[in-house]
Motif scaffolding. Sequence first.
Motif, PDB file in Angstrom:
ATOM      1  N   LYS A  89       9.724   7.689 -13.699  1.00 32.79           N
ATOM      2  CA  LYS A  89       8.779   8.692 -13.209  1.00 32.79           C
ATOM      3  C   LYS A  89       8.864   8.711 -11.676  1.00 32.79           C
ATOM      4  CE  LYS A  89       4.917   5.498 -13.004  1.00 32.79           C
ATOM      5  NZ  LYS A  89       3.553   5.225 -13.273  1.00 32.79           N
ATOM      6  N   PRO A  90       8.379   9.754 -11.013  1.00 29.07           N
ATOM      7  CA  PRO A  90       8.440   9.813  -9.549  1.00 29.07           C
ATOM      8  C   PRO A  90       7.817   8.572  -8.893  1.00 29.07           C
ATOM      9  CG  PRO A  90       7.800  11.935 -10.435  1.00 29.07           C
ATOM     10  CD  PRO A  90       7.783  10.969 -11.596  1.00 29.07           C
ATOM     11  N   PHE A  91       8.394   8.165  -7.768  1.00 29.53           N
ATOM     12  CA  PHE A  91       7.920   6.985  -7.030  1.00 29.53           C
ATOM     13  C   PHE A  91       8.322   7.135  -5.574  1.00 29.53           C
ATOM     14  CE2 PHE A  91      12.250   5.995  -8.205  1.00 29.53           C
ATOM     15  CZ  PHE A  91      12.754   5.314  -7.109  1.00 29.53           C
ATOM     16  N   ALA A  92       7.909   6.195  -4.761  1.00 28.64           N
ATOM     17  CA  ALA A  92       8.280   6.183  -3.345  1.00 28.64           C
ATOM     18  C   ALA A  92       9.100   4.940  -3.039  1.00 28.64           C
ATOM     19  CB  ALA A  92       7.034   6.206  -2.466  1.00 28.64           C
ATOM     20  N   TRP A  93      10.151   5.121  -2.232  1.00 31.07           N
ATOM     21  CA  TRP A  93      10.794   3.979  -1.600  1.00 31.07           C
ATOM     22  C   TRP A  93       9.977   3.705  -0.355  1.00 31.07           C
ATOM     23  CZ3 TRP A  93      13.846   1.132  -4.218  1.00 31.07           C
ATOM     24  CH2 TRP A  93      14.814   1.653  -5.069  1.00 31.07           C
ATOM     25  N   VAL A  94       9.652   2.448  -0.107  1.00 31.77           N
ATOM     26  CA  VAL A  94       8.862   2.103   1.068  1.00 31.77           C
ATOM     27  C   VAL A  94       9.513   0.958   1.835  1.00 31.77           C
ATOM     28  CG1 VAL A  94       6.622   2.906   0.232  1.00 31.77           C
ATOM     29  CG2 VAL A  94       7.363   0.604  -0.351  1.00 31.77           C
ATOM     30  N   LEU A  95       9.378   1.015   3.143  1.00 31.53           N
ATOM     31  CA  LEU A  95       9.674  -0.135   3.986  1.00 31.53           C
ATOM     32  C   LEU A  95       8.341  -0.804   4.241  1.00 31.53           C
ATOM     33  CD1 LEU A  95      12.242   1.235   6.586  1.00 31.53           C
ATOM     34  CD2 LEU A  95      12.645  -0.465   4.800  1.00 31.53           C
ATOM     35  N   VAL A  96       8.229  -2.083   3.870  1.00 31.45           N
ATOM     36  CA  VAL A  96       6.973  -2.814   3.985  1.00 31.45           C
ATOM     37  C   VAL A  96       7.180  -4.010   4.905  1.00 31.45           C
ATOM     38  CG1 VAL A  96       5.228  -4.152   2.745  1.00 31.45           C
ATOM     39  CG2 VAL A  96       6.234  -2.121   1.686  1.00 31.45           C
ATOM     40  N   ARG A  97       6.321  -4.099   5.899  1.00 32.74           N
ATOM     41  CA  ARG A  97       6.299  -5.296   6.745  1.00 32.74           C
ATOM     42  C   ARG A  97       5.213  -6.203   6.181  1.00 32.74           C
ATOM     43  NH1 ARG A  97       6.528  -5.378  13.183  1.00 32.74           N
ATOM     44  NH2 ARG A  97       8.359  -4.205  12.545  1.00 32.74           N
ATOM     45  N   LEU A  98       5.646  -7.267   5.518  1.00 33.02           N
ATOM     46  CA  LEU A  98       4.697  -8.214   4.939  1.00 33.02           C
ATOM     47  C   LEU A  98       3.955  -8.951   6.061  1.00 33.02           C
ATOM     48  CD1 LEU A  98       6.862  -9.647   2.019  1.00 33.02           C
ATOM     49  CD2 LEU A  98       4.934  -8.064   1.848  1.00 33.02           C
TER      50      LEU A  98
END
Length: 148
Positions: A89-98
């Motif tokens: 299903k649709p989703f987002a690729w994300v860059l996450v700074r933990l």
Amino acid sequence: MLEPLTAPYVLEYTYTRTTGPVIGRFLGALTEKRVLGARTSDGSVVVPPTEYDPHTGDPTKELVPVADTGTISAHTWVALPRGAHLRKKPFAWVLVRLDGADTSMLHLLDAPSPESVRAGMRVKIRWAEERKGAITDIEGFELVEATP
């Protein structure tokens, strides 16, 4: 007319590659729902960890824990997932700074719509139920902050 000369040939990669001491420890920690980063010569923390300091080229030696929460620094929406995507299903690729890291890592975020995702939003790791020492031990990220 002469018949073409043929011979059977099988293309194989008959070797295995280890993950090495740094990535191996990172993946092992994921099985325990922990995330490790590598401290570099200038004190910054790289997640996922690298074997070599990107500033000096020296081997990284210290792995440090970081949080399983973080902040989206960038994203893109995938409206039509392809066969190789982990989500159908649709989703987002994300860059996450933990939290505790100085670099961002790429992973996916289940979100209801493209409008529901923006840089600066807080997210948390959703761990896979069964963990095997792979990046997929992080099933994805989920929003901590509700969208207005």
